[in-house]
Write a protein that holds these residues in place. Structure first.
Motif, PDB file in Angstrom:
ATOM      1  N   SER A 175      27.546 -41.918 -33.585  1.00 16.18           N
ATOM      2  CA  SER A 175      26.489 -41.567 -34.186  1.00 16.18           C
ATOM      3  C   SER A 175      26.312 -40.007 -34.261  1.00 16.18           C
ATOM      4  O   SER A 175      27.146 -39.300 -33.443  1.00 16.18           O
ATOM      5  CB  SER A 175      24.979 -42.058 -33.591  1.00 16.18           C
ATOM      6  OG  SER A 175      25.080 -43.497 -33.524  1.00 16.18           O
ATOM      7  N   ARG A 180      26.970 -38.632 -43.729  1.00 11.49           N
ATOM      8  CA  ARG A 180      25.429 -39.059 -43.156  1.00 11.49           C
ATOM      9  C   ARG A 180      24.639 -38.130 -43.521  1.00 11.49           C
ATOM     10  O   ARG A 180      23.419 -38.127 -44.004  1.00 11.49           O
ATOM     11  CB  ARG A 180      25.120 -39.456 -41.771  1.00 11.49           C
ATOM     12  CG  ARG A 180      24.153 -40.286 -41.515  1.00 11.49           C
ATOM     13  CD  ARG A 180      24.308 -40.871 -40.125  1.00 11.49           C
ATOM     14  NE  ARG A 180      24.830 -42.213 -40.113  1.00 11.49           N
ATOM     15  CZ  ARG A 180      23.854 -43.215 -40.350  1.00 11.49           C
ATOM     16  NH1 ARG A 180      22.726 -42.936 -40.567  1.00 11.49           N
ATOM     17  NH2 ARG A 180      24.345 -44.467 -40.433  1.00 11.49           N
ATOM     18  N   ARG A 187      13.953 -37.622 -41.054  1.00  6.18           N
ATOM     19  CA  ARG A 187      14.104 -38.688 -41.958  1.00  6.18           C
ATOM     20  C   ARG A 187      15.108 -39.664 -41.740  1.00  6.18           C
ATOM     21  O   ARG A 187      16.265 -39.573 -41.037  1.00  6.18           O
ATOM     22  CB  ARG A 187      14.224 -38.056 -43.428  1.00  6.18           C
ATOM     23  CG  ARG A 187      15.508 -37.499 -43.802  1.00  6.18           C
ATOM     24  CD  ARG A 187      15.468 -36.692 -44.822  1.00  6.18           C
ATOM     25  NE  ARG A 187      14.505 -35.350 -44.493  1.00  6.18           N
ATOM     26  CZ  ARG A 187      14.378 -34.333 -45.289  1.00  6.18           C
ATOM     27  NH1 ARG A 187      14.626 -34.426 -46.740  1.00  6.18           N
ATOM     28  NH2 ARG A 187      13.564 -33.337 -44.886  1.00  6.18           N
ATOM     29  N   TYR A 188      14.761 -40.847 -42.396  1.00 10.55           N
ATOM     30  CA  TYR A 188      15.889 -42.071 -42.312  1.00 10.55           C
ATOM     31  C   TYR A 188      16.807 -41.827 -43.068  1.00 10.55           C
ATOM     32  O   TYR A 188      16.599 -41.192 -44.242  1.00 10.55           O
ATOM     33  CB  TYR A 188      15.014 -43.271 -42.468  1.00 10.55           C
ATOM     34  CG  TYR A 188      16.030 -44.460 -42.354  1.00 10.55           C
ATOM     35  CD1 TYR A 188      16.603 -44.920 -41.273  1.00 10.55           C
ATOM     36  CD2 TYR A 188      16.208 -45.157 -43.709  1.00 10.55           C
ATOM     37  CE1 TYR A 188      17.466 -46.260 -41.186  1.00 10.55           C
ATOM     38  CE2 TYR A 188      16.987 -46.295 -43.705  1.00 10.55           C
ATOM     39  CZ  TYR A 188      17.519 -46.746 -42.556  1.00 10.55           C
ATOM     40  OH  TYR A 188      18.497 -47.767 -42.664  1.00 10.55           O
ATOM     41  N   VAL A 189      18.232 -42.294 -42.707  1.00 11.24           N
ATOM     42  CA  VAL A 189      19.350 -42.154 -43.749  1.00 11.24           C
ATOM     43  C   VAL A 189      19.538 -43.616 -44.094  1.00 11.24           C
ATOM     44  O   VAL A 189      20.128 -44.182 -43.070  1.00 11.24           O
ATOM     45  CB  VAL A 189      20.333 -41.328 -43.137  1.00 11.24           C
ATOM     46  CG1 VAL A 189      21.719 -41.501 -44.305  1.00 11.24           C
ATOM     47  CG2 VAL A 189      19.952 -39.856 -42.933  1.00 11.24           C
ATOM     48  N   GLY A 190      19.546 -44.060 -45.252  1.00  9.66           N
ATOM     49  CA  GLY A 190      19.617 -45.217 -45.724  1.00  9.66           C
ATOM     50  C   GLY A 190      21.075 -45.434 -45.896  1.00  9.66           C
ATOM     51  O   GLY A 190      21.860 -44.544 -46.301  1.00  9.66           O
ATOM     52  N   MET A 191      21.690 -47.110 -45.969  1.00  9.46           N
ATOM     53  CA  MET A 191      22.844 -47.165 -46.365  1.00  9.46           C
ATOM     54  C   MET A 191      23.225 -46.702 -47.873  1.00  9.46           C
ATOM     55  O   MET A 191      24.408 -46.340 -48.207  1.00  9.46           O
ATOM     56  CB  MET A 191      23.033 -48.602 -46.129  1.00  9.46           C
ATOM     57  CG  MET A 191      24.631 -49.023 -46.259  1.00  9.46           C
ATOM     58  SD  MET A 191      24.912 -50.642 -45.679  1.00  9.46           S
ATOM     59  CE  MET A 191      25.485 -50.411 -43.988  1.00  9.46           C
ATOM     60  N   ARG A 192      22.251 -47.066 -48.719  1.00 11.63           N
ATOM     61  CA  ARG A 192      22.595 -46.653 -50.103  1.00 11.63           C
ATOM     62  C   ARG A 192      22.725 -45.121 -50.240  1.00 11.63           C
ATOM     63  O   ARG A 192      23.824 -44.679 -50.965  1.00 11.63           O
ATOM     64  CB  ARG A 192      21.380 -47.067 -50.887  1.00 11.63           C
ATOM     65  CG  ARG A 192      21.308 -47.100 -52.406  1.00 11.63           C
ATOM     66  CD  ARG A 192      20.220 -47.683 -53.164  1.00 11.63           C
ATOM     67  NE  ARG A 192      19.295 -46.582 -53.675  1.00 11.63           N
ATOM     68  CZ  ARG A 192      19.436 -46.141 -54.824  1.00 11.63           C
ATOM     69  NH1 ARG A 192      20.327 -46.656 -55.763  1.00 11.63           N
ATOM     70  NH2 ARG A 192      18.806 -44.956 -55.298  1.00 11.63           N
ATOM     71  N   ILE A 200      24.064 -43.259 -48.126  1.00 11.21           N
ATOM     72  CA  ILE A 200      25.549 -42.749 -47.616  1.00 11.21           C
ATOM     73  C   ILE A 200      26.582 -43.179 -48.598  1.00 11.21           C
ATOM     74  O   ILE A 200      27.532 -42.467 -48.611  1.00 11.21           O
ATOM     75  CB  ILE A 200      25.670 -43.582 -46.282  1.00 11.21           C
ATOM     76  CG1 ILE A 200      24.493 -43.184 -44.982  1.00 11.21           C
ATOM     77  CG2 ILE A 200      27.086 -43.328 -45.726  1.00 11.21           C
ATOM     78  CD1 ILE A 200      24.675 -43.739 -43.872  1.00 11.21           C
ATOM     79  N   ARG A 201      26.373 -44.441 -49.252  1.00 11.52           N
ATOM     80  CA  ARG A 201      27.320 -44.620 -50.121  1.00 11.52           C
ATOM     81  C   ARG A 201      27.332 -43.937 -51.279  1.00 11.52           C
ATOM     82  O   ARG A 201      28.446 -43.710 -52.095  1.00 11.52           O
ATOM     83  CB  ARG A 201      26.921 -46.318 -50.547  1.00 11.52           C
ATOM     84  CG  ARG A 201      27.395 -47.440 -49.627  1.00 11.52           C
ATOM     85  CD  ARG A 201      27.129 -48.536 -50.196  1.00 11.52           C
ATOM     86  NE  ARG A 201      27.123 -49.621 -49.054  1.00 11.52           N
ATOM     87  CZ  ARG A 201      26.675 -50.798 -49.437  1.00 11.52           C
ATOM     88  NH1 ARG A 201      25.907 -51.146 -50.539  1.00 11.52           N
ATOM     89  NH2 ARG A 201      26.537 -51.721 -48.586  1.00 11.52           N
ATOM     90  N   GLN A 202      25.921 -43.355 -51.682  1.00  8.31           N
ATOM     91  CA  GLN A 202      26.030 -42.617 -52.944  1.00  8.31           C
ATOM     92  C   GLN A 202      26.961 -41.165 -52.439  1.00  8.31           C
ATOM     93  O   GLN A 202      27.378 -40.533 -53.730  1.00  8.31           O
ATOM     94  CB  GLN A 202      24.658 -42.205 -53.162  1.00  8.31           C
ATOM     95  CG  GLN A 202      24.048 -43.371 -53.785  1.00  8.31           C
ATOM     96  CD  GLN A 202      22.596 -43.288 -54.237  1.00  8.31           C
ATOM     97  OE1 GLN A 202      21.924 -42.548 -53.506  1.00  8.31           O
ATOM     98  NE2 GLN A 202      21.994 -43.731 -55.444  1.00  8.31           N
TER      99      GLN A 202
END
Lengths: 696, 261
Positions: free
Chosen positions: B35, B74, B187-192, B194-196
């Motif tokens: 991480s 990330r 803030r939260y980093v979502g999987m979407r 990261i994919r973007q």
């Protein structure tokens, strides 16, 4: 008594009746039409939502929940009053229409529409009008004297809700009275009705006075009728117009969460510019229609566990706040504020995270207003903005890197099968190329890793083995089902977990799936596609018992009194109410009692999955509230069929210090204690060379 | 304000079981997941909050290997505008000074108003920030718990000092700050997200490109090895019913000054 003068031929202060009774409807209908046009506008700007399929099911719903008012008697008195008033609206709408027509066409006679039924209709409608009037009086007394708590306005809301309610009741009462007064002159009214009463009184007056009173009663009816119509779309009485549509268009599938965006393939979600709901226009048109259709009756919040625990969520206010924002952004007169209404202006983050998605609000709502999908969509937008509470970030990250919210190693996922200092190993096949089975036991994360909950996994495995079921687990290849990941708004992470599980399940070649965790059951059934049939272990047990393959024996706990707690995702979301009860009833020597709130009115334990990690601002734990309900039954054991219910209720017992008086067990744990001894059980069918998760 | 945030990829103790490798020179790295270092995550969040108020860009940088690119991605998903990977074989053997040297070299070649690091890395010794400041001859504050921009190119900085107290200082920009956890809520980093940013090109440079000779990165500190501490004795389990246990615990905490008597 002289023949009644048609109102169209009368003069009202020198103004022709016909002119008045053409002008009033015309003006009112123009105003009403414009209002509806403006109210529909945001619906056309909102996101798509396919609601026109399966017409048979939809008509059946309208018949049941609209015409037959199925959900209303869940609140006995209020429901009864509503049924009477609703029936009045249905029956008297024809009467109102004919009254309007008389004003325009003096020669109109309702007989032209009803033919032979005219006399019976005239007879019935007098009683209906009287009943409605009586219901309105009782409703007003209820509002003013008894003030039911569920109607309390939201803190900070300065509008006078009682005044609004009384206005509407007054309008209805005025309609009934004026209709009866006018009608008392037409034909001989039925006995013991308002119209009959008016006839008795009016015959005592001079013919001229009685005639004038009737003509002015007609005028009052005309004005009240159209004023009421125009008033409807401005508040909660909009439901009078929208209810049938809202129920027809309601969600048909339980347990399912709406996709991130209707009309977009799930694998294209990553390409969308934004996800979820952060402005009013991000809602689907049906969700906006929900806001319009809310009758503000408070049944949702009255049943909401989050609300009961003092969390900052009230489903009722969620809807009402959104409706008011919608009315403000799209006013009937003046400019619309397109896209400007951020939901952050009226919803707080804690409000959105407080929901346990238990579904009690939706079950109760007579209008079929949906909440879970909206909450999930609002959460999706918060996830998108990174506005996720710190306590949820770690488990979400762990789900991403390890496939479980605890950050435990994948290779430890089947460790619950191994022997420990206190218990022997549990022989379970791990399905892979070398080992196959007919049935998959989908364990999910909490039962795989949590020390206490592993006992449910072990009990389930032992029951399956003892029943001779050819089953196995995925072991390290299993990931979290993602059930609550999806419901917490992390759609992309959910999809990644689903993909890994779906591939592993298909590769295992199983033909059916058993889950002991209702969250896993719900996910595999409703969030996944193309899997073999999934059932809950309580259904498996019920089948074993009813087919007489399993005879539970009495244990050393004779006299045990159990209260069965319906897990939300087993009961409300999957309609499995009877099987767990039947299994309990098959245990000799056990007495089963019901909590007041049971079956489809079951009260959530506090929520599962990621909800365990969310630290909600609350006055009391939801689980503690549920424990009190169980204690009231006099039971000594709460039996549930969900690992999260077990965790929450066990915590509540510890908080209350009631360890010596009450215990919680999973259905599988209790059944295991009553399984017949091994010599009585059929020999397990073992596949060739089973690979077990442990070596003896 | 343009801000450089130095970040590091570490194995998160919450998601791993740590074991030493055979010769006890390192962790056994077979089954680790990584991480962003927790302190660094707070530093990036702070930088994003500052630039959202004052304008400017956030650049994240890490010195390591190709695998470290994932945490840069990330942080791009989190909102950083640029990411730089300094990737070189030499980092495998180097020490904190070597890392600081590489990061300082990049900072020198590019203009930044502010440089942030985490206070320390899970695996580190809280050295890089201070060393960088010295190498760049910039003012430095450690354990920073709040940052406020002042008129005249200055910052007002609060530091955590002993006893939960705060020390407030004014500093000239540019400067280097090491950021303490709790300064904000990352803030939260979502999987979407990261994919973007999956296809965003992250420039990679070796130490040569920064004008550093590999020999300069030779560690000054030699790592002798790791050991697992032996389980100590002295833990005492209180027994009795719950009220007794709680009372006993309260008494003992009072006696030792853990809670006010």
């Amino acid at each position: 008594m002289g023949a009644p003068i048609p109102p169209a031929h009368a003069l009202y202060c020198g103004v022709s009746g016909q002119f008045l009774f053409i002008a009033i409807p015309l003006i009112a209908l123009c105003f009403f039409g414009w209002t509806i046009f403006r109210r529909l506008r945001p619906l056309f700007l909102a996101l798509p939502d396919p609601r026109f399929d399966r017409p048979r099911e939809r008509f059946a719903l309208v018949l049941r929940n609209w015409l037959l008012q199925w959900k209303h008697p869940r609140y006995r008195l209020a429901g009864l009053l509503h049924i009477v008033i609703f029936l009045g609206f249905l029956v008297l709408s024809l009467r109102s229409l004919s009254l309007v027509l008389i004003g325009i066409f003096p020669g109109f006679d309702v007989q032209e529409l009803l033919g032979h039924f005219t006399a019976s209709y005239e007879y019935i409608k007098d009683y209906v009008a009287t009943a409605v009037f009586a219901a309105v009086v009782v409703a007003a007394v209820r509002r003013v004297v008894f003030k039911p708590k569920r109607y309390q306005p939201r803190p900070g809301d300065t509008r006078n809700h009682t005044a609004e309610a009384l206005t509407v009741l007054g309008l209805i009462a005025a309609l009934m009275l004026s209709e009866s007064a006018f009608g008392s002159g037409e034909r001989a009214p039925a006995a013991l009705t308002l119209a009959g009463g008016f006839r008795t009184v009016l015959t005592k007056l001079s013919v001229g006075s009685a005639r004038s009173i009737r003509l002015y009663a007609y005028l009052v009816h005309e004005i009240t009728f159209f004023a009421f119509l125009c008033f409807l779309p401005f508040g909660k009485h909009f439901h009078v117009l929208t209810s049938a549509f809202n129920i027809y268009l309601s969600k048909l599938d339980r347990g399912r969460v709406k996709p991130a965006r209707w009309g977009i393939a799930e694998d294209q979600v990553d390409d969308l510019e934004s996800l979820g709901v952060s402005t009013l226009q991000d809602f689907t048109w049906k969700h906006l229609l929900d806001f319009y259709s809310c009758a503000d009756c408070g049944r949702c919040s009255d049943n909401c566990p989050a609300h009961a625990a003092g969390r900052p969520l009230s489903p009722r206010f969620l809807t009402i706040k959104a409706r008011d924002a919608c009315f403000e952004a799209f006013p009937v007169f003046g400019r619309s504020k397109n896209g400007a209404s951020s939901t952050r202006e009226f919803f707080s983050e804690d409000e959105i995270w407080s929901c346990t998605t238990c579904g009690a609000c939706e079950e109760e709502c007579p209008m079929q207003v949906e909440y879970i999908d909206k909450i999930v969509d609002l959460r999706r937008a918060l996830v998108e903005d990174g506005a996720v509470p710190a306590s949820l970030q770690k488990p979400l990250k762990a789900l991403e890197s390890r496939g479980n919210p605890f950050g435990k190693l994948e290779k430890r996922r089947a460790d619950w099968t191994k022997s420990t200092a206190t218990q022997p190993a549990c022989e379970v096949k791990v399905l892979n190329k070398g080992a196959q089975a007919k049935t998959l036991f989908f364990v999910d994360s909490v039962s795989s890793y949590d020390d206490r909950i592993q006992r449910i996994a072990r009990a389930t495995a032992q029951i399956l083995s003892a029943s001779g079921e050819d089953f196995g687990i995925l072991g390290p290849a299993e990931k979290d089902s993602g059930h609550d990941v999806r419901r917490f708004g992390e759609e992309s992470l959910f999809q990644a977990l689903r993909q890994q599980n779906s591939e592993a399940i298909r590769a295992s070649g199983v033909t059916r799936i058993v889950a002991a965790d209702p969250h896993a059951l719900n996910a595999l059934r409703h969030d996944y596609d193309g899997l073999p049939p999934v059932e809950h272990v309580s259904q498996f047990l019920w089948r074993q018992i009813t087919s007489e393959k399993l005879h539970l024996r009495s244990g050393d706990d004779a006299g045990r009194v159990v209260a069965y707690h319906d897990p939300c995702y087993l009961g409300r979301h999957n309609q499995i109410y009877d099987e767990p009860r039947a299994v309990l009833d098959a245990i000799p020597g056990t007495k089963r009692v019901e909590m007041n709130r049971c079956r489809d009115r079951s009260f959530c334990c506090g929520g599962g999955g990621l909800m365990l990690n969310y630290e909600a601002p609350e006055k009391e734990r939801i689980g503690s509230l549920r424990l009190k309900m169980a204690c009231e039954t006099g039971a000594d054991t709460i039996v549930t069929a969900c690992p999260f219910c077990l965790i929450n209720l066990e915590d509540a017992i510890k908080v209350a210090g009631l360890e010596s008086k009450m215990r919680v067990m999973d259905l599988t744990e209790l059944v295991l204690e009553h399984m017949p001894s091994p010599t009585e059980t059929p020999t397990p069918v073992t596949a060739a060379e089973p690979q077990t998760a442990m070596v003896h | 304000m343009n801000i450089l945030v130095c970040v590091r990829r570490v194995p998160d103790p919450a998601e791993n079981e740590f074991r030493l490798n055979g010769p006890r020179t390192d962790l056994s790295r077979d089954d680790l997941v990584y991480s962003i270092n927790e302190w660094d995550n707070y530093a990036v969040e702070e930088a994003l909050q500052i630039t959202s108020r004052l304008g400017g860009e956030v650049t994240v940088i890490t010195a390591g290997g190709e695998d470290d690119e994932e945490i840069l991605r990330r942080q791009l998903a989190m909102g950083a505008q640029r990411a730089v990977l300094v990737s070189d074989e030499a980092f495998v053997e180097t020490d904190a000074r070597g890392i600081a040297m590489a990061l300082a070299a990049y900072a020198k070649k590019n203009h930044f108003d502010l440089i942030l690091t985490g206070v320390q890395a899970e695996s580190g010794g809280a050295q890089v920030g201070g060393m960088m400041a010295a190498m760049l001859d910039l003012p430095f504050a450690s354990l920073v718990t709040s940052i406020e921009a002042l008129e005249g190119n200055k910052l007002k900085v609060a530091r955590e000092v002993a006893g939960g107290n705060k020390e407030i200082s004014e500093m000239d920009l540019p400067c280097v700050l090491s950021i303490q956890t709790g300064i904000n809520e990352p803030r939260y980093v979502g999987m979407r997200g990261i994919r973007q940013v999956a296809s965003v090109e992250i420039p990679s440079m070796d130490v040569g490109a920064l004008g550093i000779a590999a020999a300069e990165l030779q560690p000054k500190v030699e790592r002798a090895g790791y050991f697992t501490p032996v389980s100590g004795t002295g833990a005492e389990m209180l027994s009795g019913d719950r009220d007794d246990i709680v009372n006993e615990l309260v008494e003992r905490l009072k006696a030792r000054g853990g809670i006010p008597a």
